[in-house]
Design a protein around this motif. Structure first.
Motif, PDB file in Angstrom:
ATOM      1  N   GLN A  39      17.682  22.347 -28.796  1.00  4.43           N
ATOM      2  CA  GLN A  39      17.945  23.632 -28.162  1.00  4.43           C
ATOM      3  C   GLN A  39      19.235  24.199 -28.727  1.00  4.43           C
ATOM      4  O   GLN A  39      20.293  23.560 -28.665  1.00  4.43           O
ATOM      5  CB  GLN A  39      18.051  23.484 -26.645  1.00  4.43           C
ATOM      6  CG  GLN A  39      18.138  24.821 -25.924  1.00  4.43           C
ATOM      7  CD  GLN A  39      17.894  24.696 -24.434  1.00  4.43           C
ATOM      8  OE1 GLN A  39      18.044  23.622 -23.851  1.00  4.43           O
ATOM      9  NE2 GLN A  39      17.507  25.801 -23.796  1.00  4.43           N
ATOM     10  N   GLU A  46      13.030  23.739 -28.273  1.00  2.00           N
ATOM     11  CA  GLU A  46      11.998  23.712 -29.315  1.00  2.00           C
ATOM     12  C   GLU A  46      11.604  22.271 -29.609  1.00  2.00           C
ATOM     13  O   GLU A  46      12.469  21.408 -29.774  1.00  2.00           O
ATOM     14  CB  GLU A  46      12.552  24.361 -30.587  1.00  2.00           C
ATOM     15  CG  GLU A  46      11.621  24.302 -31.773  1.00  2.00           C
ATOM     16  CD  GLU A  46      12.270  24.771 -33.072  1.00  2.00           C
ATOM     17  OE1 GLU A  46      11.551  25.084 -34.026  1.00  2.00           O
ATOM     18  OE2 GLU A  46      13.514  24.821 -33.117  1.00  2.00           O
ATOM     19  N   ALA A  60       7.079  20.106 -35.983  1.00  2.00           N
ATOM     20  CA  ALA A  60       7.097  21.555 -35.932  1.00  2.00           C
ATOM     21  C   ALA A  60       7.070  22.084 -37.359  1.00  2.00           C
ATOM     22  O   ALA A  60       7.600  21.448 -38.283  1.00  2.00           O
ATOM     23  CB  ALA A  60       8.365  22.033 -35.223  1.00  2.00           C
TER      24      ALA A  60
END
Length: 125
Positions: A39, A46, A60
């Protein structure tokens, strides 16, 4: 009592590398899904990477090819090797362990992770 202790943050220049560690205690099955999240100030948390017990890491899109999640079951430790760090990677990084098994092991589902470590700051500048 489950504890996840995160270490390894710091400050690096763009293009540098860091390795984060997450030592788990009181957690009976580190081989189950664990993950890394981050974060940045003023931004939402995230998901970065997650790793389940059958060795299929998920990442990700923003970190694919640069970050590697791994674990040492004998040491009850989860790692995040970060390379080619960029200023946009600056954030507080957290490790977490999944407690809700109705979700796939993925950083897309932070709601599945019920145990969280303290954060460690990563600054890239």
């Amino acid at each position: 009592h489950v504890q996840l202790v995160v270490s390894g943050g710091g400050s690096v220049q763009p293009g540098g590398s860091l390795r984060l560690s997450c030592a788990a205690s009181g957690y009976t099955d580190i081989s189950d899904c664990m993950g890394w999240f981050r974060q940045a100030p003023g931004k939402e948390r995230e998901g970065v990477a997650a790793f389940d017990g059958i060795g299929r890491p998920t990442y990700a899109d923003s970190v694919k090819g640069r970050f590697t999640i791994s674990k040492d079951n004998a040491k009850n430790t989860l790692y995040l090797q970060m390379t080619s760090l960029q200023p946009e990677d600056t954030a507080t990084y957290y490790c977490a362990a999944r407690t809700k098994f109705g979700y796939s092991c993925s950083p897309r589902y932070p709601m599945a992770f019920g145990y969280w470590g303290q954060g460690t700051q990563v600054t890239v500048s």
